[in-house]
Design an enzyme around this catalytic site. Structure first.
Site: not given
Ligand code: GLA
Length: 390
Positions: A131, A175, A36, A126-128
């Site tokens: 976007s 991502d 991460e 939600a971090g998934l």
């Molecule tokens: C988000 C960002 C990614 C990455 C993560 C953390 O999802 O879009 O590019 O930096 O956070 O690992």
């Protein structure tokens, strides 16, 4: 929620009317298994696409406009293809589409008028990577509809530019790359310094990864994320002067410990240790040492809490409670952090009891109930015809 082609088709027709030729596309979200905040620091990441994602039904229209409607948002997005395209503050979801359309036009793609209906079972914000999913999906479907060549790596790079410069989130490449290039039942080991990649089979034996959503919106993410990025750049500038280092993840512990200011030093310590964990995680996954993989997930979360300071009370509570529940051998936050989701590695026959125990413990400490998502790894962006996705 399962979204099949037929329900998507009727949602499309209810919105735009009958169309003779409708095509269907899907782009998944992703989880980062480990690695991460390394992508924009030149390190290695180990993510994979999940079976939750965004669906689109698309048909050409006879106008020179793109009309988009999404099941998840009230407003329709209308883009006039003959006019200059700018971001609109009042319409955040439409900006992903506007950005993609504008950047594709800048590369010379002649975009026809399109009607697009989006539906999603991927929690957004939600971090998934909702976007990245909408960006990559939109790019992929426009290129497919115009019979332009599909180069998934190029798509991911264009979408990252959209996110960085049109939307204003200074994310790395992880991502967009993952949702574009994932393959079934594999994770991607990506060296974000040079985009060298390999696929790593994910065979977790008696264990399964599950997603745990805190359901707490990540409103501060963009600004806090951009601040972390600046702190890392500050650490790198100092290490470059002292030791000629050009990528933070390549520094040694001795070197990062010499960084003068507190916050940049702590961020850099996380980056160097997390990069080592990713390489080890890839090796243990290949060997089938799933217990060690779980341990590395825990160490990753601890480093993100102590040194990168992006976990927050909800994600700490989820991960720390999960570690002590029977059948769970590892858990960590996934994505940018500051609330959002964790992933846990849980023994198959303990999944139900794990959910119940964690859900109850968490509710005794926080007001918003958790939700749990099991997922398959079915690969990246694609067209689809008949199959149902769950
Ligand atoms: C988000 C960002 C990614 C990455 C993560 C953390 O999802 O879009 O590019 O930096 O956070 O690992």
């Amino acid at each position: 929620m399962s979204i099949g082609k037929d329900s998507l088709h009727s949602l499309f027709e209810t919105t735009f009317g009958k169309a003779s030729n409708v095509n269907y596309y899907f782009c998944p979200g992703r989880v980062c298994l480990i690695g991460e905040h390394l992508d924009y620091n030149g390190g290695h990441v180990l993510p994979t696409a999940v079976s939750l994602g965004i669906y689109a039904a698309v048909s050409k229209n006879s106008g020179n406009i793109i009309r988009c409607k999404s099941q998840s948002f009230e407003n329709e997005v209308i883009i006039k293809l003959s006019e200059d395209i700018f971001p609109k503050n009042e319409d955040p979801w439409g900006n992903y589409i506007r950005g993609v359309v504008s950047y594709l036009q800048n590369t010379g793609v002649k975009i026809p008028g399109l009607d697009i209906y989006f539906a999603s079972n991927l929690p957004h914000g939600a971090g998934l990577s909702s976007s990245a999913a909408i960006e990559v999906l939109t790019t992929f479907l426009i290129l497919s509809e115009t019979d332009e060549p599909i180069d998934l790596e190029k798509i991911s790079l264009l979408c990252k530019d959209v996110e960085n410069d049109f939307v204003g989130m200074k994310c790395g490449i992880m991502d967009q790359f993952t949702v574009a290039l994932s393959k079934p039942n594999q994770a991607i080991l990506l060296n974000c310094d040079n985009l060298n990649m390999s696929y790593v089979p994910v065979d977790t034996g008696d264990y399964k990864f599950i997603i745990i959503n805190s359901n707490v919106p990540r409103s501060l993410t963009n600004s806090a994320f951009n601040t972390r990025r600046q702190e890392c750049e500050q650490a790198l500038a100092e290490l470059n002067k002292k030791f000629g280092i050009t990528s933070l993840a390549e520094a040694t512990f001795e070197q990062v410990n010499s960084v003068g200011q507190d916050s940049p030093r702590k961020r850099a310590i996380h980056v160097v240790s997390e990069n080592k964990r990713v390489i080890e995680a890839k090796n243990v996954l290949e060997k089938g040492d799933i217990l060690r993989f779980g341990q590395l997930m825990k160490e990753s979360h601890q480093s993100l809490k102590e040194f990168y300071e992006v976990t927050g009370p909800e994600l700490d509570s989820i991960a720390e409670n999960a570690w002590s529940i029977d059948g769970c051998i590892g858990a960590r936050m996934t994505g940018a952090g500051f609330s959002g989701c964790c992933i846990a590695l849980v023994k198959n026959d303990h999944i139900e009891s794990f959910k119940e125990t964690l859900g109850q413990r968490y509710l005794s400490q926080h007001p918003t109930p958790l939700s749990f998502h099991e997922f398959e790894m079915n690969g990246g962006v694609r067209t689809f015809q008949k199959q149902k996705f769950t």
